[in-house]
Design a protein around this motif. Structure first.
Motif, PDB file in Angstrom:
ATOM      1  N   ALA A   1      34.821  36.051  26.160  1.00  0.00           N
ATOM      2  CA  ALA A   1      35.873  36.272  25.165  1.00  0.00           C
ATOM      3  C   ALA A   1      35.515  37.420  24.230  1.00  0.00           C
ATOM      4  N   LEU A   2      34.233  37.594  23.953  1.00  0.00           N
ATOM      5  CA  LEU A   2      33.799  38.682  23.083  1.00  0.00           C
ATOM      6  C   LEU A   2      34.135  40.049  23.687  1.00  0.00           C
ATOM      7  N   LEU A   3      34.215  40.126  25.012  1.00  0.00           N
ATOM      8  CA  LEU A   3      34.486  41.400  25.678  1.00  0.00           C
ATOM      9  C   LEU A   3      35.865  41.946  25.343  1.00  0.00           C
ATOM     10  N   SER A   4      36.736  41.118  24.778  1.00  0.00           N
ATOM     11  CA  SER A   4      38.097  41.576  24.453  1.00  0.00           C
ATOM     12  C   SER A   4      38.089  42.719  23.441  1.00  0.00           C
ATOM     13  N   VAL A   5      36.988  42.911  22.725  1.00  0.00           N
ATOM     14  CA  VAL A   5      36.931  44.000  21.747  1.00  0.00           C
ATOM     15  C   VAL A   5      36.697  45.343  22.424  1.00  0.00           C
ATOM     16  N   LEU A   6      36.365  45.346  23.721  1.00  0.00           N
ATOM     17  CA  LEU A   6      36.086  46.584  24.431  1.00  0.00           C
ATOM     18  C   LEU A   6      37.351  47.134  25.079  1.00  0.00           C
ATOM     19  N   PRO A   7      37.447  48.433  25.257  1.00  0.00           N
ATOM     20  CA  PRO A   7      38.616  49.025  25.932  1.00  0.00           C
ATOM     21  C   PRO A   7      38.612  48.696  27.416  1.00  0.00           C
ATOM     22  N   ASP A   8      39.805  48.805  28.047  1.00  0.00           N
ATOM     23  CA  ASP A   8      39.961  48.420  29.440  1.00  0.00           C
ATOM     24  C   ASP A   8      39.017  49.172  30.367  1.00  0.00           C
ATOM     25  N   GLU A   9      38.799  50.467  30.110  1.00  0.00           N
ATOM     26  CA  GLU A   9      37.964  51.227  31.022  1.00  0.00           C
ATOM     27  C   GLU A   9      36.531  50.708  31.064  1.00  0.00           C
ATOM     28  N   GLU A  10      36.075  50.047  30.004  1.00  0.00           N
ATOM     29  CA  GLU A  10      34.742  49.444  30.013  1.00  0.00           C
ATOM     30  C   GLU A  10      34.756  48.050  30.626  1.00  0.00           C
ATOM     31  N   LEU A  11      35.948  47.432  30.621  1.00  0.00           N
ATOM     32  CA  LEU A  11      36.044  46.044  31.067  1.00  0.00           C
ATOM     33  C   LEU A  11      36.286  45.891  32.560  1.00  0.00           C
ATOM     34  N   GLN A  12      37.181  46.707  33.119  1.00  0.00           N
ATOM     35  CA  GLN A  12      37.683  46.454  34.458  1.00  0.00           C
ATOM     36  C   GLN A  12      36.601  46.313  35.524  1.00  0.00           C
ATOM     37  N   PRO A  13      35.555  47.138  35.521  1.00  0.00           N
ATOM     38  CA  PRO A  13      34.535  46.970  36.572  1.00  0.00           C
ATOM     39  C   PRO A  13      33.855  45.597  36.534  1.00  0.00           C
ATOM     40  N   LEU A  14      33.900  44.934  35.390  1.00  0.00           N
ATOM     41  CA  LEU A  14      33.174  43.670  35.215  1.00  0.00           C
ATOM     42  C   LEU A  14      34.043  42.447  35.492  1.00  0.00           C
ATOM     43  N   LEU A  15      35.356  42.546  35.242  1.00  0.00           N
ATOM     44  CA  LEU A  15      36.218  41.360  35.253  1.00  0.00           C
ATOM     45  C   LEU A  15      36.264  40.668  36.608  1.00  0.00           C
ATOM     46  N   SER A  16      36.445  41.438  37.676  1.00  0.00           N
ATOM     47  CA  SER A  16      36.553  40.811  38.999  1.00  0.00           C
ATOM     48  C   SER A  16      35.261  40.095  39.378  1.00  0.00           C
ATOM     49  N   ARG A  17      34.109  40.685  39.035  1.00  0.00           N
ATOM     50  CA  ARG A  17      32.826  40.029  39.334  1.00  0.00           C
ATOM     51  C   ARG A  17      32.709  38.711  38.566  1.00  0.00           C
ATOM     52  N   LEU A  18      33.179  38.710  37.326  1.00  0.00           N
ATOM     53  CA  LEU A  18      33.099  37.481  36.535  1.00  0.00           C
ATOM     54  C   LEU A  18      34.050  36.421  37.072  1.00  0.00           C
ATOM     55  N   TRP A  19      35.223  36.819  37.538  1.00  0.00           N
ATOM     56  CA  TRP A  19      36.179  35.845  38.085  1.00  0.00           C
ATOM     57  C   TRP A  19      35.585  35.156  39.309  1.00  0.00           C
ATOM     58  N   ALA A  20      34.868  35.915  40.120  1.00  0.00           N
ATOM     59  CA  ALA A  20      34.290  35.354  41.337  1.00  0.00           C
ATOM     60  C   ALA A  20      33.231  34.297  41.036  1.00  0.00           C
ATOM     61  N   ARG A  21      32.656  34.315  39.847  1.00  0.00           N
ATOM     62  CA  ARG A  21      31.631  33.329  39.494  1.00  0.00           C
ATOM     63  C   ARG A  21      32.228  31.948  39.319  1.00  0.00           C
ATOM     64  N   GLY A  22      33.471  31.851  38.837  1.00  0.00           N
ATOM     65  CA  GLY A  22      34.102  30.564  38.587  1.00  0.00           C
ATOM     66  C   GLY A  22      33.702  29.969  37.252  1.00  0.00           C
ATOM     67  N   GLY A  23      34.570  29.128  36.697  1.00  0.00           N
ATOM     68  CA  GLY A  23      34.277  28.438  35.446  1.00  0.00           C
ATOM     69  C   GLY A  23      34.587  29.223  34.197  1.00  0.00           C
ATOM     70  N   LEU A  24      35.041  30.472  34.355  1.00  0.00           N
ATOM     71  CA  LEU A  24      35.326  31.329  33.194  1.00  0.00           C
ATOM     72  C   LEU A  24      36.807  31.699  33.119  1.00  0.00           C
ATOM     73  N   GLU A  25      37.628  30.985  33.876  1.00  0.00           N
ATOM     74  CA  GLU A  25      39.028  31.377  34.049  1.00  0.00           C
ATOM     75  C   GLU A  25      39.805  31.412  32.737  1.00  0.00           C
ATOM     76  N   ASP A  26      39.596  30.424  31.870  1.00  0.00           N
ATOM     77  CA  ASP A  26      40.393  30.361  30.641  1.00  0.00           C
ATOM     78  C   ASP A  26      40.230  31.597  29.770  1.00  0.00           C
ATOM     79  N   VAL A  27      39.028  32.156  29.729  1.00  0.00           N
ATOM     80  CA  VAL A  27      38.805  33.324  28.873  1.00  0.00           C
ATOM     81  C   VAL A  27      39.051  34.626  29.614  1.00  0.00           C
ATOM     82  N   LEU A  28      39.055  34.596  30.948  1.00  0.00           N
ATOM     83  CA  LEU A  28      39.339  35.810  31.710  1.00  0.00           C
ATOM     84  C   LEU A  28      40.830  36.087  31.820  1.00  0.00           C
ATOM     85  N   VAL A  29      41.644  35.028  31.868  1.00  0.00           N
ATOM     86  CA  VAL A  29      43.098  35.215  31.995  1.00  0.00           C
ATOM     87  C   VAL A  29      43.652  36.148  30.912  1.00  0.00           C
TER      88      VAL A  29
END
Length: 990
Positions: free
Chosen positions: A695-723
């Protein structure tokens, strides 16, 4: 494994005898006496004089009947109708049956072991029942009185006491209560237990219990494991909640508590049985069997006399093996056969009764009679007041002192009685010394003839509050004596704490400072006199003395800067090193946050950032309160110096997952902190991402976030904050992620997912409609949900072209007509495809599972974030495979909301300004609630801001955690959970 067990309640066929799901010492055999078909989920058990086995669970009390005498029950007879509670205490005695349930200790007449009890019961004593920390075991004592063991939630207080001879007058926390044979006299024998569930008497009539640990404080300095205790009249056992504290307990070396016989580490104590029979070999006679529900174990403690008490090192006697699940709840020794009967169950687990027998035991076994005692006065008591009693039989000496106190008005104040008591005051035996002091103070005997320091300290412990100046003088006398023994110095420190009003200021309850503040302010002049004695003790070789000197300094609080205090601060901070014990570090940091006039920033910053890695290095466990307590320390340190937060963020080590708790506590720059966390994760594939960190990552711009989001989704258990992060730029490729968001328990995730889906073109199937209607149906009709309900209704309106508002029933009726092929999906469990899983489980290679690989799967599935971690919001997973079968364990993971223990049902709180919070209550009082909403998220809600509060039936654990795992990973995960017991090892006796 039968996949149907995922869909049906666990019901296993009766196992053949002997059973192979319990590991026992050589020479013992276990057989099944009854299975779950006769009595499931058993809470407690007893055996009557005729040998009939009685068991109880939610809503039932039954006799298990062995019609053909083959050693296995054939049927069960229900004895009582209409029970609301699950009884946690049973005693069958003659024609009476005592039951602890439905608000008190009840006595039913007409019991014969065969027929249903039809007459209404008599309530012997009212107290809270049914809860896990309420009233428990009831037994008949060696003196003819009824004894009832109560947890700290039972509500036992001074108002329950009707006898002026009660050993305890103002009971604190859990207690052992006794009731006279005529039911007119109620006394509290001992107090200060947390949640001791079972107890029993040994052949000499001494009582023993097995008390629970303060499990939510694992990893903190005041954590203590489950303890075997000898219960002595007037004894206090250290737990102080709910009256005086919430989580801090008095350590076992305090002079005003009874030290445990043994500490067995993590667990959930249940049944206790002292073996008073001859069937088992001689070494087991007079010892205690102790049941641990969490790890599916039974310990044996061979007790031997030690002073006026006992000593004994528990050893493992029985342990679960195989896949059936073994969660012992009660123990009883059969009066005729001498077999050890064990019931299992609790929290919805499989219920059964086993009987354990020594293969080559006594051919003609017989019970060992318990030594009769009396609570009545007789003149022989005074005759025992002889120094020879003290030297010859310490337990007899203690019993004599207890009777002198009980009948102090009958005791002549003259020799040899007074000489006997004076000698007892000097005893090295702490129980004898405490009993003598209680008598001296209660009898108001002048102290002029008492000169020995240890004797004066014993009395000062009792008189510290009534005469604080005299008590301080006695403690100073010891601390000023360079020849004083370390134990006397430690006792003197405790006297000082009591003379200052004892520990825990009312406003410190529920915080790290429960054990580091005084209940009342201390005058500056007194503070300086105490400090003069404390500072030299900071260099003591004795760790307990150093700890209590530091604790007392912290409780006195910061004063104006002075050289001695700065020296103490320096001595403490220098103990914070890369190799120091992190649990000791927490104690030192707590003290520094209270006393340091100019805190040593370098050592404190290093130490607080080292904690996370040190705990991982030592493999120390942490639980729910750990993060909150460390956050409070960080805040305390930052209040001492404005540089502290800056230095934390700029530190080269900042960026580990455990450092997230400092972001909010210290108001760190969120963007800079987020970048440091991302940088630290780059080269660590097992980096411990948590919902708060994401959830803290929301303060970062999209260009810094996008490479990380898909990897985090694949981990599972973080869906509520990734949506919400994916929803910042909705894409058709992420439609499935927004449907997952609709299935969440989090209304905010529901709302954001619905709005994101509304921006996408319609899907080809009806899955998002199903998810939207189910989300609408799940939401409560309160103002906190208005925005979410309208967003979901807007999505449904856009997709259907129908206007039905926010009426979930109307949308359900419309959907079933418009999409009949999908109608059945509205009643399916969220995130669980039973047909798919029934097929898949058949092919999973469970036997090939590897625990080493499973540890990584455990982290990948983010299990540790919610279980067994510093921010745990779910039950501990230690020992879970011992008490749950593999089928039950898989069911609980795949369908987490199917059968949620009342202890782990989340609370939904709505506030007057329309906000909603869902989580676990950490602390609750009239002025507010602390709610843990995630593994690293805590919300404090003021009492006057709460509009509604209700308990949910669903689990905080999301469904679908196994969906992203391979079959091999699931097998590895189950293997890891099976060996995930990290409790303190106990010697296994062969």
């Amino acid at each position: 494994m039968n996949p149907a067990l995922l869909l049906l309640p666990a019901c296993l066929a009766s196992a053949p005898a002997p059973v192979n799901d319990i590991a026992l010492p050589p020479g013992f055999t276990a057989r099944l006496y009854s299975g779950p078909a006769l009595a499931n989920d058993i809470y407690c058990m007893t055996i009557d004089d005729a040998g009939s086995v009685l068991v109880a669970g939610r809503g039932y009390v039954r006799v298990l009947v062995d019609d053909d005498g083959d050693g296995q029950a054939d049927r069960a007879i229900d004895l009582i109708d209409g029970l609301k509670d699950g009884p946690m205490g049973l005693l069958a005695e003659g024609e009476f049956l005592y039951v602890v349930a439905d608000g008190g200790l009840k006595r039913y007449g007409g019991y014969n072991g065969r027929d249903k009890l039809t007459k209404p019961p008599e309530t012997i004593l009212r107290m809270k029942t049914g809860g896990e920390h309420d009233a428990h075991t009831v037994r008949r004592g060696p003196d003819g009185w009824l004894y009832l063991l109560c947890g700290n939630g039972a509500g036992i207080n001074a108002a329950k006491i009707t006898s002026d001879r009660s050993p305890v007058k103002e009971p604190i926390a859990g207690s052992l209560v006794r009731i006279s044979p005529d039911g007119k006299q109620v006394e509290v024998v001992a107090d200060g237990f947390r949640n001791a569930y079972g107890f029993d008497f040994n052949p000499t009539g001494e009582a023993f219990t097995y008390d629970s640990d303060n499990e939510r404080c694992v990893g903190l300095p005041w954590y203590e494991g489950c303890r075997l205790y000898h219960i002595v009249p007037g004894g206090n056992y250290g737990w102080r909640s709910p009256q005086l504290a919430q989580t801090w307990r008095k350590p076992p070396y305090f002079a005003d508590v009874v030290a445990p016989i043994a500490d067995l580490g993590r667990g959930s104590p249940t049944g206790v049985a002292c073996y008073r029979h001859t069937q088992f070999p001689a070494r087991y006679r007079s010892g205690c069997f102790l049941a641990d529900w969490t790890f599916g174990r039974i310990y044996f403690a061979p007790l031997t006399p030690h002073g006026s008490s006992f000593a004994g090192q528990p050893e493992l006697f029985a342990e679960a093996k195989g896949e059936s699940g073994f969660a012992p709840t009660a123990l009883a020794v059969h009066p005729h056969t001498g077999e050890l009967f064990v019931s299992i169950g609790g929290r919805g687990t499989r219920g059964s009764v086993y009987r354990i027998r020594a293969d080559e035991g006594d051919a003609n076994p017989k019970p060992i009679s318990m030594l009769k005692q009396t609570l009545d006065w007789n003149d022989d008591i005074v005759k025992k007041c002889d120094v020879r009693t003290l030297k010859g039989d310490p337990r007899e000496c203690r019993h004599t002192l207890e009777m002198l106190l009980r009948f102090r008005e009958k005791v002549p104040y003259k020799e040899p009685t007074f000489a006997f008591v004076k000698e007892c005051l000097k005893s090295r035996d702490p129980l004898i010394r405490a009993a003598a002091a209680r008598f001296m103070c209660a009898a108001a005997i002048p102290l002029e003839e008492i000169t020995e320091p240890r004797a004066l300290l014993a009395i000062a412990l009792r008189e510290a509050r009534a005469d604080s100046e005299w008590a301080l003088a006695m403690s100073f006398r010891v601390l000023d004596d360079p020849r004083a023994l370390e134990q006397d110095q430690l006792d003197a420190l405790r006297v000082i704490q009591l003379a200052c009003g004892d520990l825990t200021a009312p406003n410190a309850m529920g915080t790290v400072y429960e054990g580091y503040t005084f209940r009342n302010p201390v005058a500056m002049a007194t503070t300086k006199r105490i400090n003069k004695r404390l500072l030299p003790l900071m260099s003591s070789r004795n760790a307990n003395i150093r700890r209590e000197a530091g604790r007392t300094l912290a409780a006195l609080g910061a004063q104006e800067s002075n050289a001695p205090l700065e020296i103490a601060t320096l001595r403490l901070s220098k103990r914070l090193t890369p190799s120091s014990n992190p649990i000791d570090d927490i104690h030192i940091l707590t003290v520094l946050s209270r006393i340091a006039p100019d805190v040593s920033i370098g050592e404190s910053v290093d130490a607080i950032l080292w904690l996370d890695r040190k705990y991982a290095h030592y493999q120390f466990n942490r639980d729910r309160h750990w993060s909150m307590r460390v956050s409070e320390i960080a805040i305390g340190l930052s209040n001492k110096s404005l540089r502290f937060p800056v230095d934390v963020l700029q530190h080269s080590q900042f960026g580990q997952p455990g450092h997230f708790l400092y972001v909010s506590a210290l108001h760190l720059d969120r963007a800079e902190a987020a970048r440091k966390f991302v940088a630290a994760s780059q080269n660590d594939p097992d980096y411990g991402w948590t919902p708060g960190l994401v959830a803290l990552l929301s303060v970062l711009p999209d260009e810094e976030l996008q490479p990380l989001l898909s990897r985090l989704w694949a981990r599972g258990g973080l869906e509520d904050v990734l949506v919400p992060l994916f929803a910042r730029d909705p894409k058709t490729a992420n439609r499935d992620k927004f449907i997952v968001g609709l299935r969440s328990l989090d209304p905010n995730a529901n709302r954001i997912a619905a709005l994101a889906l509304g921006k996408l073109p319609p899907s080809k199937d009806s899955s998002e409609l199903v998810a939207a209607i189910k989300a609408l149906r799940r939401l409560p009709d309160d103002k906190a949900s208005v925005g979410t309900r309208e967003a979901i209704a807007g999505l449904l309106r856009t997709r259907s072209g129908v206007v039905l508002g926010t009426d979930a029933n109307a949308w359900s009726a419309w959907f079933k007509k418009a999409h009949p092929d999908w109608a059945s999906q509205l009643d399916a469990a969220d995130g669980f495809d039973s047909a798919m899983w029934s097929k898949r489980l058949v092919g999973i290679p469970f036997e090939a599972g590897d625990a080493g690989r499973g540890r990584k799967v455990f982290a990948k599935a983010t299990c540790a974030a919610c279980h067994d971690g510093g921010g745990a919001v779910g039950p501990s997973l230690q020992g879970i495979s011992k008490r749950f079968s593999r089928d039950d364990l898989l069911t609980s993971i795949l369908q987490p909301s199917r059968d949620v223990s009342p202890r782990y049902r989340p609370i939904r709180i709505t506030t007057v300004d329309g906000q909603a919070f869902i989580g676990m209550v950490v602390y609750e009082a009239t002025d507010g609630v602390i709610l843990q909403t995630g593994p690293d998220a805590v919300v404090r809600i003021a009492g006057n801001a709460i509009e509604t509060k209700r308990t949910l039936d669903s689990s905080l654990m999301p469904a679908g955690l196994l969906d992203k795992l391979t079959d091999e990973e699931i097998a590895d995960l189950l293997a890891y959970l099976r060996m995930g017991d990290t409790s303190r090892p106990v010697q296994k006796k062969n």
